[in-house]
Design a protein around this motif. Structure first.
Motif, mmCIF file in Angstrom:
data_model
loop_
_atom_site.group_PDB
_atom_site.id
_atom_site.type_symbol
_atom_site.label_atom_id
_atom_site.label_comp_id
_atom_site.label_asym_id
_atom_site.label_seq_id
_atom_site.Cartn_x
_atom_site.Cartn_y
_atom_site.Cartn_z
ATOM 1 N N PHE A 25 13.390 3.233 -4.323
ATOM 2 C CA PHE A 25 13.358 4.080 -5.436
ATOM 3 C C PHE A 25 14.892 3.202 -6.307
ATOM 4 O O PHE A 25 15.097 3.037 -7.709
ATOM 5 C CB PHE A 25 14.358 4.748 -5.199
ATOM 6 N N SER A 26 15.849 3.008 -5.040
ATOM 7 C CA SER A 26 17.162 2.230 -5.827
ATOM 8 C C SER A 26 17.436 0.768 -6.592
ATOM 9 O O SER A 26 17.481 0.447 -7.666
ATOM 10 C CB SER A 26 18.489 2.135 -4.551
ATOM 11 N N GLN A 27 16.170 0.172 -6.113
ATOM 12 C CA GLN A 27 16.565 -1.328 -6.358
ATOM 13 C C GLN A 27 15.664 -1.279 -7.357
ATOM 14 O O GLN A 27 15.772 -1.946 -8.801
ATOM 15 C CB GLN A 27 15.193 -2.168 -5.513
ATOM 16 N N TYR A 28 14.769 -0.733 -8.099
ATOM 17 C CA TYR A 28 14.129 -0.679 -9.241
ATOM 18 C C TYR A 28 14.701 0.007 -10.037
ATOM 19 O O TYR A 28 14.135 0.601 -10.919
ATOM 20 C CB TYR A 28 12.794 0.715 -8.906
ATOM 21 N N GLY A 29 16.170 0.885 -10.135
ATOM 22 C CA GLY A 29 16.611 1.545 -10.596
ATOM 23 C C GLY A 29 16.512 2.761 -11.599
ATOM 24 O O GLY A 29 16.799 3.940 -11.689
ATOM 25 N N ARG A 81 0.801 -0.838 -0.406
ATOM 26 C CA ARG A 81 0.182 -0.060 -0.009
ATOM 27 C C ARG A 81 1.049 1.423 -0.234
ATOM 28 O O ARG A 81 0.429 2.347 -0.174
ATOM 29 C CB ARG A 81 -0.928 0.120 1.274
ATOM 30 N N ARG A 82 1.879 1.168 0.639
ATOM 31 C CA ARG A 82 3.149 2.262 0.073
ATOM 32 C C ARG A 82 3.424 3.100 -1.113
ATOM 33 O O ARG A 82 3.939 2.084 -2.115
ATOM 34 C CB ARG A 82 4.573 2.747 0.967
ATOM 35 N N LEU A 83 2.922 4.384 -1.134
ATOM 36 C CA LEU A 83 3.042 4.785 -2.473
ATOM 37 C C LEU A 83 4.826 4.812 -2.915
ATOM 38 O O LEU A 83 4.314 5.220 -4.723
ATOM 39 C CB LEU A 83 2.673 5.638 -2.456
ATOM 40 N N THR A 84 5.721 4.130 -2.495
ATOM 41 C CA THR A 84 7.278 4.249 -2.830
ATOM 42 C C THR A 84 6.976 2.403 -3.675
ATOM 43 O O THR A 84 8.623 2.583 -3.317
ATOM 44 C CB THR A 84 7.731 4.233 -1.759
ATOM 45 N N TYR A 85 6.671 1.711 -3.134
ATOM 46 C CA TYR A 85 6.615 0.057 -3.458
ATOM 47 C C TYR A 85 6.260 -0.173 -5.375
ATOM 48 O O TYR A 85 6.181 0.678 -6.014
ATOM 49 C CB TYR A 85 4.876 0.060 -2.826
ATOM 50 N N ARG A 86 7.329 -0.927 -5.397
ATOM 51 C CA ARG A 86 7.633 -1.467 -6.921
ATOM 52 C C ARG A 86 6.278 -0.960 -8.016
ATOM 53 O O ARG A 86 6.093 -0.541 -8.761
ATOM 54 C CB ARG A 86 8.351 -2.319 -7.165
ATOM 55 N N SER A 87 4.969 -2.070 -7.165
ATOM 56 C CA SER A 87 4.103 -1.729 -8.078
ATOM 57 C C SER A 87 3.678 -0.209 -8.699
ATOM 58 O O SER A 87 3.379 0.418 -9.335
ATOM 59 C CB SER A 87 3.132 -2.343 -7.559
ATOM 60 N N PHE A 88 3.972 0.847 -7.610
ATOM 61 C CA PHE A 88 3.067 2.008 -7.968
ATOM 62 C C PHE A 88 4.295 2.826 -8.664
ATOM 63 O O PHE A 88 3.650 3.455 -9.112
ATOM 64 C CB PHE A 88 3.246 3.088 -6.487
#
Length: 215
Positions: free
Chosen positions: A166-170, A128-135
């Motif tokens: 953020f970093s893990q998503y690139g 549900r966090r707005l910085t989770y990878r799906s968001f």
């Protein structure tokens, strides 16, 4: 934080469709047609009572802004201010932040603001966090080639989680501050309602600005 219901909210929303799009009207919107001018588009996901997005719209008339908010009472409070101000570069989207791709076309947004989002501290609520990878995947679809995310919070745990996410998503981190209000690099900052409240209590404000790496 859940706001108290406003008995006048539904009527105000129904009477002012020129300033507001409701989730029930789900469609990818030609936002340029809802503004007086075709300009860069910035959105704030979770606008609360609207202090930040309204002041941004006033400060930057050359940018179009959309306030995205899911709580009816908060939407109504933003709308009430907008009815009085009649800002030509401000619109409101009454919808869930997890559904942005239903309302915005790909690569049409220049900046996404995430201000003092719900930290959802329990591990089982991570999605549900707005910085989770799906968001983040959603933001990547919507941002234009030079688009970026600007994230502010008072919650150290959410901030650290978001930096990792953020970093893990690139994403490329362009700016990181552990104490925004005492950071000598900062020359301009518009506060949210929560930001003012927490700053007055002496709590540090964390901020990160980032963009997606281009292939």
């Amino acid at each position: 934080m859940r706001l108290r219901n406003k008995p006048w909210a539904k009527t105000l929303i129904a009477q002012n469709p020129q300033w507001l799009v409701e989730a029930k009207d789900r469609t990818q919107i030609e936002w340029d047609q809802r503004f007086q001018k075709r300009q860069p588009l910035h959105i704030e996901v979770g606008s609360g009572k609207g202090q930040f997005v309204i002041q941004m719209a006033q400060a930057f008339p050359e940018i179009n802004f959309v306030a995205v908010e899911v709580q009816e009472a908060a939407v109504a409070m933003i709308l009430k201010k907008q009815v009085a101000l009649q800002l030509p570069n401000l619109q409101i989207l009454y919808a869930n932040g997890a559904e942005l791709t239903d309302f915005f076309m790909p690569h049409t947004i220049a900046t996404i603001y995430l201000n003092f989002s719900d930290p959802w501290p329990k591990t089982r609520h991570e999605k549900r966090r707005l910085t989770y990878r799906s968001f983040l995947k959603q933001y990547q679809t919507l941002l234009d080639v030079e688009g970026r995310i600007e994230f502010k919070t008072d919650n150290r745990g959410l901030f650290e989680y978001s930096l990792v996410s953020f970093s893990q998503y690139g994403l490329i981190l362009d700016f990181v501050s552990l104490d925004l209000h005492h950071d000598t690099r900062v020359t301009f900052n518009i506060e949210t309602e929560y930001e003012t409240k927490f700053t007055q209590k002496g709590q540090p404000i964390y901020q990160v600005k980032a963009h997606f790496k281009q292939d």
